[in-house]
Design an enzyme around this catalytic site. Structure first.
Site, short mmCIF file in Angstrom:
data_model
loop_
_atom_site.label_atom_id
_atom_site.label_comp_id
_atom_site.label_asym_id
_atom_site.label_seq_id
_atom_site.Cartn_x
_atom_site.Cartn_y
_atom_site.Cartn_z
CE LYS A 196 -3.73 2.29 7.22
NZ LYS A 196 -4.55 3.05 6.25
NE ARG A 212 -8.30 6.54 9.40
CZ ARG A 212 -7.54 6.47 8.32
NH1 ARG A 212 -6.27 6.15 8.42
NH2 ARG A 212 -8.05 6.70 7.12
CD GLN A 258 -3.25 4.53 10.76
OE1 GLN A 258 -4.46 4.51 10.56
NE2 GLN A 258 -2.40 4.95 9.85
CG HIS A 305 -4.75 10.65 2.73
ND1 HIS A 305 -5.82 10.59 3.61
CD2 HIS A 305 -3.85 9.73 3.18
CE1 HIS A 305 -5.57 9.68 4.55
NE2 HIS A 305 -4.38 9.15 4.31
CD GLU A 341 -5.42 3.00 -0.27
OE1 GLU A 341 -4.58 2.35 -0.95
OE2 GLU A 341 -5.32 3.15 0.96
CB THR A 343 -7.23 -4.82 1.86
OG1 THR A 343 -6.34 -4.41 2.89
CG2 THR A 343 -7.15 -3.86 0.68
CD GLU A 361 -6.44 4.99 4.57
OE1 GLU A 361 -6.01 5.69 5.50
OE2 GLU A 361 -5.69 4.29 3.85
CG ASP A 363 -2.03 1.02 1.12
OD1 ASP A 363 -2.24 1.55 0.01
OD2 ASP A 363 -2.68 1.29 2.14
CD GLU A 420 -8.13 12.67 3.98
OE1 GLU A 420 -7.62 13.51 3.21
OE2 GLU A 420 -8.34 11.48 3.64
CG ASP A 439 -5.71 0.50 3.55
OD1 ASP A 439 -5.67 -0.63 4.06
OD2 ASP A 439 -4.94 1.43 3.87
#
Length: 419
Positions: free
Chosen positions: A255, A239, A242, A135, A203, A259, A201, A128, A366, A235
């Site tokens: 993570k 949070r 993380q 971002h 992607e 996925t 996420e 990844d 975000e 993904d």
């Protein structure tokens, strides 16, 4: 490498809705598990998944040229491009080989909703990247508000990490809320329990079609020759886990739990009309990362959420692949720059593709700015900072042509309670 582009004027004998993501100009490839038959490669055309193994058994695809159609194991970019040309000829409005065989059509043309689509290629390796500059800048502004939001290496190095290949799952697979170590800002010690800040996420990803041995490198000028095609990638990210674990070595359990990928590999040939130069790179990359021409693609991206109480999904993000700082060719070139071997089926994700405006941010981190600005679901008035159990995230992507669009379909996943 010679590409095979299908003209916008091309027509099929199959009735294809004007807004279909799978017109004859596209012809992406996937893998379906057919009841009573097993797995087979399929091609999307309008509302159908075309069983390529059935066409081969009927003599419409030469089995001496394509002896293995139960998977992508025999495919590289050039061979997949040729297979796409063979399928196009069978679907052309002026070609009778399949159009006149109604019995074969009933066997080989599977309605998309019944196709039981799988992960196109279960990857042996998954990487990844972090190539979405907006971002990266947003995250920097959140967590390093007093400094430069971009770290000094960002414009020099395509940053990435090695992910967990065996948790890459097909669209529609339920996503079980992960557990992990979480430490509140005012707590003396962490606790272990269900993630409270589960996120998506947005992607894109690409599959490698032909690899190189250890010690060899792929230059940017040749990188696309090694790329089979593109998919959408979600993904999933924990949070709060993380935030506690990522220093000093980066993402790990936050993570690795899931996925999701879309089922259709869209070829670079199909995306050829949608090439763009992309954003300027300043400073100029080091020589091994330099590229010319139009290495980026104008592909529109969209994210919707449907809570367990909603009837209709709500769009919460619209972005574009043009928001990538590092191209897919640069990503693959950098991966092999130290002599790392790559193989058929390796999957590489771009990193979160956020735009410059709040409605184009590609994650809830975000969109809600660390949970400080909750989103409101218009239909039910529910508020979201991060994902709740029962929420479904739906991502889609397409390149818009004149009178047609090259679609990727969608990738979706519904959050289930932690076990």
């Amino acid at each position: 490498m010679k590409t095979f582009s299908i003209p916008a004027s091309a027509k099929s004998w199959i009735d294809i809705p004007a807004d279909s993501p799978f017109p004859i100009q596209n012809i992406p490839f996937g893998l379906a598990d057919i009841k009573g038959q097993g797995e087979t490669m399929v091609a999307a055309i309008g509302p159908y998944a075309l069983d390529l193994l059935a066409l081969s058994e009927a003599g419409l695809i030469d089995d001496s040229e394509f002896p293995v159609l139960e998977s992508f194991i025999d495919m590289d970019r050039e061979k997949l491009s040729y297979l796409r040309q063979v399928v196009f000829n069978l679907l052309r409005h002026d070609h009778d080989a399949l159009r006149t065989r109604e019995k074969l059509q009933k066997r080989a043309m599977i309605p998309l909703e019944k196709a039981n689509l799988q992960v196109p290629i279960p990857p042996m390796a998954y990487v990844d990247f972090y190539s979405g500059i907006h971002h990266a800048r947003n995250v920097g502004q959140m967590f390093r508000p007093q400094g430069d939001p971009l770290l000094p290496n960002y414009r020099w190095v395509p940053i990435g990490y090695n992910g967990r290949a065996n948790t890459v799952v097909a669209s529609g697979t339920p996503i079980i809320r992960p557990k992990g170590q979480i430490k509140a800002a005012d707590a003396e010690a962490p606790e272990w329990g269900p993630c409270r800040e589960l996120d998506f996420e947005l992607e894109m990803g690409f599959y490698v079609g032909s690899g190189v041995d250890m010690g060899r490198r792929i230059p940017t000028t040749q990188a696309e020759e090694h790329i089979l095609g593109l998919v959408i990638v979600n993904d999933w990210s924990a949070r709060d886990v993380q935030r506690w674990e990522y220093q000093p070595l980066g993402p790990f359990l936050a993570k690795s739990f899931a996925t999701s990928v879309s089922p259709w590999i869209v070829t670079l040939d199909a995306l050829e009309p949608f090439r763009i130069e992309g954003m300027a790179q300043d400073p100029e990359p080091l020589p091994y990362l330099r590229q010319k021409g139009n290495p980026h693609f104008d592909v529109q991206l969209e994210v919707s959420i449907k809570t367990g109480s909603m009837k209709t999904p709500q769009v919460i993000c619209r972005s574009n692949m043009s928001n990538l700082y590092w191209s897919i060719a640069q990503q693959l070139a950098h991966q092999t720059s130290n002599g790392t071997p790559v193989e058929l089926g390796d999957l590489y994700a771009t990193g979160t593709i956020s735009g410059e405006t709040p409605d184009s941010f590609g994650s809830l981190l975000e969109l809600t700015w660390k949970g400080e600005r909750p989103l409101t679901m218009a239909e039910t008035n529910e508020r979201r900072t991060f994902l709740h159990d029962g929420d479904t995230v739906i991502m889609s992507a397409y390149a818009q042509g004149e009178g047609y669009r090259i679609g990727f379909g969608e990738v979706r996943g519904t959050i289930k309670p932690a076990l």
